[in-house]
Design an enzyme around this catalytic site. Sequence first.
Site, mmCIF file in Angstrom:
data_model
loop_
_atom_site.group_PDB
_atom_site.id
_atom_site.type_symbol
_atom_site.label_atom_id
_atom_site.label_comp_id
_atom_site.label_asym_id
_atom_site.label_seq_id
_atom_site.Cartn_x
_atom_site.Cartn_y
_atom_site.Cartn_z
ATOM 1 N N GLU A 76 4.696 -11.304 -5.684
ATOM 2 C CA GLU A 76 3.659 -11.503 -6.715
ATOM 3 C C GLU A 76 4.061 -11.007 -8.094
ATOM 4 O OE1 GLU A 76 3.719 -9.392 -4.317
ATOM 5 O OE2 GLU A 76 2.655 -7.527 -4.720
ATOM 6 N N HIS B 31 8.172 -7.781 -3.218
ATOM 7 C CA HIS B 31 6.880 -8.205 -3.793
ATOM 8 C C HIS B 31 7.001 -9.577 -4.463
ATOM 9 C CE1 HIS B 31 4.490 -4.522 -3.282
ATOM 10 N NE2 HIS B 31 5.662 -3.908 -3.325
ATOM 11 N N LYS C 194 -10.345 -12.670 -15.437
ATOM 12 C CA LYS C 194 -10.500 -12.859 -16.891
ATOM 13 C C LYS C 194 -9.943 -14.209 -17.376
ATOM 14 C CE LYS C 194 -11.681 -10.694 -20.714
ATOM 15 N NZ LYS C 194 -12.919 -9.908 -20.809
ATOM 16 N N GLY D 241 0.843 -1.194 0.000
ATOM 17 C CA GLY D 241 0.000 0.000 0.000
ATOM 18 C C GLY D 241 0.869 1.232 0.000
ATOM 19 N N CYS E 221 5.331 -6.007 1.743
ATOM 20 C CA CYS E 221 5.702 -4.589 1.667
ATOM 21 C C CYS E 221 5.007 -3.787 2.778
ATOM 22 C CB CYS E 221 5.406 -4.046 0.274
ATOM 23 S SG CYS E 221 6.251 -2.504 -0.021
ATOM 24 N N TYR E 222 4.027 -2.949 2.454
ATOM 25 C CA TYR E 222 3.343 -2.228 3.531
ATOM 26 C C TYR E 222 2.716 -3.212 4.524
ATOM 27 C CZ TYR E 222 -0.036 0.725 5.978
ATOM 28 O OH TYR E 222 -0.753 1.365 6.946
ATOM 29 N N VAL F 34 -16.224 -11.637 -24.436
ATOM 30 C CA VAL F 34 -16.121 -12.991 -23.888
ATOM 31 C C VAL F 34 -16.998 -13.169 -22.640
ATOM 32 C CG1 VAL F 34 -14.524 -14.678 -22.904
ATOM 33 C CG2 VAL F 34 -13.739 -13.136 -24.677
ATOM 34 N N ASP F 35 -17.018 -12.151 -21.783
ATOM 35 C CA ASP F 35 -17.674 -12.322 -20.484
ATOM 36 C C ASP F 35 -19.171 -12.628 -20.623
ATOM 37 O OD1 ASP F 35 -15.180 -11.598 -19.669
ATOM 38 O OD2 ASP F 35 -15.733 -9.556 -19.099
#
Length: 510
Positions: A170, A168, A366, A54, A81-82, A225-226
């Site tokens: 991720e 991070h 997605k 954050g 991180c935060y 697509v959705d």
Amino acid sequence: MDKILVLDFGGQYDQLIARRIRNENVYTQIYDHDAITPDMILEQGYKGIVFTGGPNSVYSDSSISCSKKILELGIPILGICYGHQLLAHLEGGKIIAAKERSEYGKTIVHMEDSPLFKDVPKESVCWMSHSDQTQILPEGYRAIAHTDNCAIAAMECQEKNFYGVQFHPEVTHTQYGTKILFNFIFEICKCDPDWRIEDFAQRQIERYKQELGSDHVLLGLSGGVDSLVCGILLSKAIGKNLHCVLVDHGLFRMNEVQEIEKTMRKDFDIDLTIVNAKDRFLSHLQGVKEPEAKRKIIGEDFIRVFEEEAKRLKDIRILAQGTIYPDVIESGKGSSATIKSHHNVGGLPDRMRFEKIIEPLNTLFKDEVRKLGLQLGIDRKLVYRQPFPGPGLSIRVIGEVNEEKLEMLKKADAIFREELEKANLSPMSDQYFAILTDTKSVGVKGDARTYGFTVALRAVRTDDFMTAEWSRLPYEVLEKVSGRITNEVEGVGRVVYDITSKPPATVEWE
Ligand code: XMP
């Protein structure tokens, strides 16, 4: 089903954390830092919690936190991180603002033995982005990683199963980031990898069979697509009680309406109404050159046509929408009772009252929607189609739109896509299309002078469409496309290739 909670402190990569964990087949939900109580966490049965990064500093007036009781639930926590600094702070450690020692970008991190770093080399590259750092560890914690500038780049309290990393895991720039998240969810939280799209499909079909019974449901198809996947999923639950409406504004790409029609009617036997509203849209677009004005007209017309259709099918009290999880997260609320902007070009008006709105895909990302589409048997070509803007080709005909120009664009665009796909180059670009510019130029064909339109080709590589690189397509393919367009599309005299990235340009020209 085992679940991980991602507690959001406003970081840039929160969705990425959730997607990475779901990729390991563990269900993950994101909640705002103050949107879930400790009781709810217990009730919902999470096996682990991730505190995200954050923009704040734990000591600043605007800093955000969470209930300290969350630390008393006995559930493993990973702070990133935060989130790492907040965990240290809540546990009694000390954070310092370390402006002169801030780290940004790829950094070598030295790691020690820890369940979090199981099978991770002692030294690897991690992505850092921080100015504050932990100076004094809370009692019972030990440092498990450091960098040249940061003595406590990671910490652990094995007794509580609490871990914090300053970097991070991720983002892909962190070499062993996926492995570290893997260790957290499997080694520390002991999750079973039991989140599977196959089960999701089956559960949703059963759920809507029960919930909807003999009720009728209306679904607007956008061509994307959705809504398509949403329609196929619902049809498996309620069959002919699902009524799909596709507003054909005449701004779809070549054969697009036919492809959707084939899928819905022939492949899946779904009740589909295609409203031919081409003349209406084109007449309203006549003389309009300004891109935003075009978008507005299309948005309004779309709503009117959909409204008329809904009135015709007046007994339908339930509206289905293809809302997906990022839409829910970005709108800042949970599954909403308000109608989300339809077709990406405008919201349905308030006076269109439905008793109920259902959003069967609103927990999926997605890539999961695509997997679900394949699982339901939708053609791969449709499932992996590139994004297409709500206002359709109207924003790819620069300036005034008319039927003649649309025809030229459709043909040029189809040639470009066909040649790229034939050369197996489509994986090189996330979006590729043609634009009909409003510039005419002189040329020569045979012995005659021509004065035709200029077509621009655009192909970009991007992860998130926020930034994009123009694709380095081979000259031979560009040459072939240019030759075919100038030969086969009457009215076009010149072809150019757009070599601008985003920023400073946008992907679309309007
Ligand atoms: P830009 O042009 O903003 O495009 O770089 C980023 C992505 O968004 C799509 N796009 C739109 N999608 N309605 C949409 O639904 C719109 O008005 C619109 N404008 C751009 C664009 O195709 C690209 O994928």
